[in-house]
Motif scaffolding. Structure first.
Motif, short mmCIF file in Angstrom:
data_model
loop_
_atom_site.label_atom_id
_atom_site.label_comp_id
_atom_site.label_asym_id
_atom_site.label_seq_id
_atom_site.Cartn_x
_atom_site.Cartn_y
_atom_site.Cartn_z
N LEU A 1 0.83 -1.21 0.00
CA LEU A 1 0.00 0.00 0.00
C LEU A 1 0.86 1.26 0.00
O LEU A 1 0.51 2.26 -0.63
CB LEU A 1 -0.93 0.00 1.22
CG LEU A 1 -2.08 -1.00 1.17
CD1 LEU A 1 -2.88 -0.95 2.47
CD2 LEU A 1 -3.00 -0.73 -0.01
N LEU A 2 1.98 1.22 0.72
CA LEU A 2 2.87 2.38 0.75
C LEU A 2 3.44 2.66 -0.65
O LEU A 2 3.67 3.82 -1.01
CB LEU A 2 4.00 2.17 1.75
CG LEU A 2 3.60 2.24 3.23
CD1 LEU A 2 4.77 1.87 4.12
CD2 LEU A 2 3.07 3.62 3.60
N LYS A 3 3.66 1.60 -1.42
CA LYS A 3 4.13 1.79 -2.80
C LYS A 3 3.06 2.47 -3.64
O LYS A 3 3.37 3.36 -4.45
CB LYS A 3 4.51 0.43 -3.41
CG LYS A 3 5.03 0.54 -4.85
CD LYS A 3 6.30 1.38 -4.92
CE LYS A 3 6.82 1.47 -6.35
NZ LYS A 3 8.05 2.31 -6.44
N ILE A 4 1.81 2.10 -3.44
CA ILE A 4 0.70 2.73 -4.17
C ILE A 4 0.62 4.21 -3.79
O ILE A 4 0.42 5.08 -4.65
CB ILE A 4 -0.62 2.00 -3.87
CG1 ILE A 4 -0.56 0.58 -4.45
CG2 ILE A 4 -1.81 2.76 -4.46
CD1 ILE A 4 -1.66 -0.32 -3.97
N GLN A 5 0.76 4.49 -2.49
CA GLN A 5 0.76 5.89 -2.04
C GLN A 5 1.91 6.67 -2.68
O GLN A 5 1.73 7.82 -3.10
CB GLN A 5 0.88 5.94 -0.52
CG GLN A 5 0.88 7.35 0.06
CD GLN A 5 1.23 7.37 1.53
OE1 GLN A 5 1.99 6.54 2.01
NE2 GLN A 5 0.67 8.32 2.26
N LEU B 1 -8.96 -7.85 2.31
CA LEU B 1 -9.47 -7.28 3.56
C LEU B 1 -8.34 -7.07 4.55
O LEU B 1 -8.27 -6.04 5.22
CB LEU B 1 -10.55 -8.19 4.16
CG LEU B 1 -11.91 -8.16 3.46
CD1 LEU B 1 -12.80 -9.30 3.94
CD2 LEU B 1 -12.60 -6.82 3.69
N ALA B 2 -7.43 -8.05 4.64
CA ALA B 2 -6.27 -7.89 5.51
C ALA B 2 -5.41 -6.72 5.05
O ALA B 2 -4.90 -5.95 5.86
CB ALA B 2 -5.46 -9.19 5.52
N LEU B 3 -5.27 -6.59 3.73
CA LEU B 3 -4.48 -5.51 3.15
C LEU B 3 -5.06 -4.14 3.52
O LEU B 3 -4.34 -3.26 4.00
CB LEU B 3 -4.46 -5.67 1.63
CG LEU B 3 -3.82 -4.56 0.80
CD1 LEU B 3 -2.32 -4.72 0.78
CD2 LEU B 3 -4.35 -4.58 -0.63
N LEU B 4 -6.37 -3.97 3.36
CA LEU B 4 -6.98 -2.67 3.53
C LEU B 4 -7.23 -2.29 4.98
O LEU B 4 -7.31 -1.11 5.31
CB LEU B 4 -8.29 -2.60 2.73
CG LEU B 4 -8.12 -2.68 1.19
CD1 LEU B 4 -9.48 -2.65 0.51
CD2 LEU B 4 -7.25 -1.54 0.68
N LYS B 5 -7.38 -3.28 5.86
CA LYS B 5 -7.61 -2.93 7.27
C LYS B 5 -6.30 -2.75 8.04
O LYS B 5 -6.30 -2.17 9.12
CB LYS B 5 -8.48 -3.98 7.95
CG LYS B 5 -7.77 -5.27 8.33
CD LYS B 5 -8.70 -6.18 9.12
CE LYS B 5 -7.95 -7.43 9.60
NZ LYS B 5 -8.79 -8.31 10.42
N PHE B 6 -5.18 -3.24 7.47
CA PHE B 6 -3.92 -3.23 8.20
C PHE B 6 -3.43 -1.83 8.55
O PHE B 6 -2.98 -1.61 9.68
CB PHE B 6 -2.85 -4.00 7.42
CG PHE B 6 -1.61 -4.27 8.23
CD1 PHE B 6 -1.59 -5.28 9.18
CD2 PHE B 6 -0.46 -3.51 8.05
CE1 PHE B 6 -0.45 -5.52 9.93
CE2 PHE B 6 0.67 -3.74 8.79
CZ PHE B 6 0.69 -4.75 9.73
N LEU C 1 -1.75 7.52 4.52
CA LEU C 1 -2.27 6.41 3.73
C LEU C 1 -3.75 6.19 3.98
O LEU C 1 -4.54 6.00 3.04
CB LEU C 1 -1.48 5.15 4.05
CG LEU C 1 -1.82 3.87 3.29
CD1 LEU C 1 -1.63 4.06 1.79
CD2 LEU C 1 -0.95 2.72 3.78
N GLN C 2 -4.16 6.24 5.25
CA GLN C 2 -5.58 6.09 5.58
C GLN C 2 -6.42 7.17 4.92
O GLN C 2 -7.48 6.90 4.35
CB GLN C 2 -5.76 6.17 7.10
CG GLN C 2 -5.34 4.93 7.85
CD GLN C 2 -5.74 5.02 9.30
OE1 GLN C 2 -6.91 4.84 9.65
NE2 GLN C 2 -4.80 5.31 10.15
N GLU C 3 -5.93 8.41 5.03
CA GLU C 3 -6.67 9.53 4.45
C GLU C 3 -6.80 9.38 2.94
O GLU C 3 -7.85 9.69 2.36
CB GLU C 3 -5.98 10.85 4.80
CG GLU C 3 -6.04 11.19 6.29
CD GLU C 3 -5.28 12.45 6.62
OE1 GLU C 3 -4.53 12.95 5.74
OE2 GLU C 3 -5.41 12.95 7.76
N LEU C 4 -5.75 8.88 2.29
CA LEU C 4 -5.77 8.71 0.84
C LEU C 4 -6.74 7.61 0.42
O LEU C 4 -7.59 7.80 -0.46
CB LEU C 4 -4.37 8.38 0.34
CG LEU C 4 -4.23 8.06 -1.15
CD1 LEU C 4 -4.61 9.28 -1.99
CD2 LEU C 4 -2.82 7.59 -1.49
#
Length: 388
Positions: free
Chosen positions: A114-118, A140-145, A198-201
């Motif tokens: 996810l940090l790479k996507i950000q 789900l694990a990816l997005l809630k982590f 990341l959460q905000e994005l």
């Protein structure tokens, strides 16, 4: 404005093909687009019939592809932090070969993806980022982590900083444990800030949305319903259902006629179950979709008339706070769940919502921390938590 489109669904439903079709259509519209795979079983290279790896490669005009390697990102972006963690682990038992080969904390691979996507969103000139995710449970694990790890760091990070200052002079002698140095703490602080960003994005409805891919089969539809509900639990913006592999009705064959009738019933169920979000239909193909020309068939068959395919649909239900005469009410849209499946309670300054095996801790805004929870009702597929 830049867009991030995240595709997920049960394994084998054609997520990669649908995501790739979005990327191809986007590129043909003149938008610089990248399709990113976060699935450890990458198959973008197979689909486009070319070599794709951990570095961005050009697939066609305006179209690029990347298969994320979280271990590579971890070592290049957060080397000091991971070195410190490795030292701490290895100092516990130097004779343990399993600890010596330790490279990644559980869940951290999802985070670095996810940090790479950000990073692509912030530092590149891509106008659209299409993300091909792993099957439902892993996504789900990816997005809630990020939210989960941020919550833990928010609770324990100040204590950790004090512990570093107090224990560092004595750690080697008394505890025989190598604690993180200043560079590592700096990386941890950087990670904490990135988690918030990341959460905000990912939860910014003007930028990010999740799209679910399904097929007209009973088990797949049931999983799609749960997936939709859990995405809403974690406040992600689901703005599309893509129904793949629909049989043509003109087949003159008794065997297929029975399947066409079964599909018709399930298509009605999908239409009823997901009536609040756009539904797109993709036909069944009698050949494998390999190569960009094959992927373009989906664009022509399913997306040709969809002029708003990449439009922002921020008006869909989600998590909202509404002011009342006595305080506030938190509203959370939770489709396809029964009242008795939801457990809600307050713990300190957090509202904790548990459904099945998934739990979400929602930190209360400062304005609500002096208030009490006076009611929690589930009506019309919406959980209403009242603060007074």
């Amino acid at each position: 404005m830049k867009r991030i489109l995240i595709f997920t669904g049960k394994g084998g439903v054609g997520k990669t093909s649908v995501a790739a079709a979005h990327a191809v259509k986007s590129a043909k519209e003149g938008k610089k687009t990248i399709i990113v795979s976060t699935d450890m079983a990458h198959n973008l290279g197979d689909l486009f019939d070319m070599k794709i790896g951990r570095e961005e490669v050009k697939v066609a005009d305006n179209l690029y592809a990347l298969e994320i390697d979280p271990d590579y990102i971890c070592k290049s972006e957060f080397k000091h932090m991971m070195d410190a963690i490795s030292k701490m682990i290895s100092s516990l038992d130097k004779g343990d070969k399993e600890l010596d080969s330790f490279t990644m904390l559980p869940g951290m691979d999802e985070l670095f993806s996810l940090l790479k996507i950000q990073q692509l969103y912030v530092n590149s000139d891509y106008e659209r980022i299409v993300v091909d995710c792993a099957p439902t449970g892993e996504t789900l694990a990816l997005l809630k982590f990020p939210e989960l790890l941020c919550w833990y760091m928010d609770k324990f990070f100040p204590i950790g900083k004090i512990a570093m200052r107090i224990l560092s002079p004595f750690s080697k002698k008394l505890f025989q444990v190598q604690l993180p140095d200043g560079k590592a703490m700096s990386d941890i602080e950087k990670l904490y800030v990135k988690l918030i960003e990341l959460q905000e994005l990912l939860k910014n409805k003007e930028v990010s949305s999740v799209r679910l891919v399904t097929v007209p089969e009973k088990m797949v539809i049931e999983e799609t319903k749960r997936n939709y509900m859990y995405m809403n639990l974690y406040n992600y913006n689901v703005d599309g259902i893509f129904v793949n592999r629909i049989l043509p009705t003109q087949i003159d064959n008794p065997f297929f006629k029975e399947w066409i009738q079964i599909q018709k019933e399930y298509l009605e169920e999908i239409k009823t179950s997901f009536d609040r979000i756009p539904i797109y239909y993709i036909p069944w193909y009698d050949t494998d979709l390999l190569g960009i020309d094959s992927v373009n068939r989906i664009c022509e068959d399913a997306f040709k008339e969809s002029k708003d395919l990449f439009a922002i649909k921020a008006d869909l239900e989600g998590e909202t706070y509404e002011q009342t005469e006595k305080g506030y009410v938190l509203k959370l849209y939770l489709p396809h769940v029964e009242r008795n499946q939801i457990d809600v309670h307050l713990s300190g300054s957090d509202v904790i919502i548990k459904i099945g095996n998934y739990k979400r801790n929602i930190p209360m805004p400062n304005a609500l921390r002096t208030m009490n929870v006076t009611a929690a009702k589930f009506e019309d597929q919406t959980l209403n938590i009242t603060f007074e």
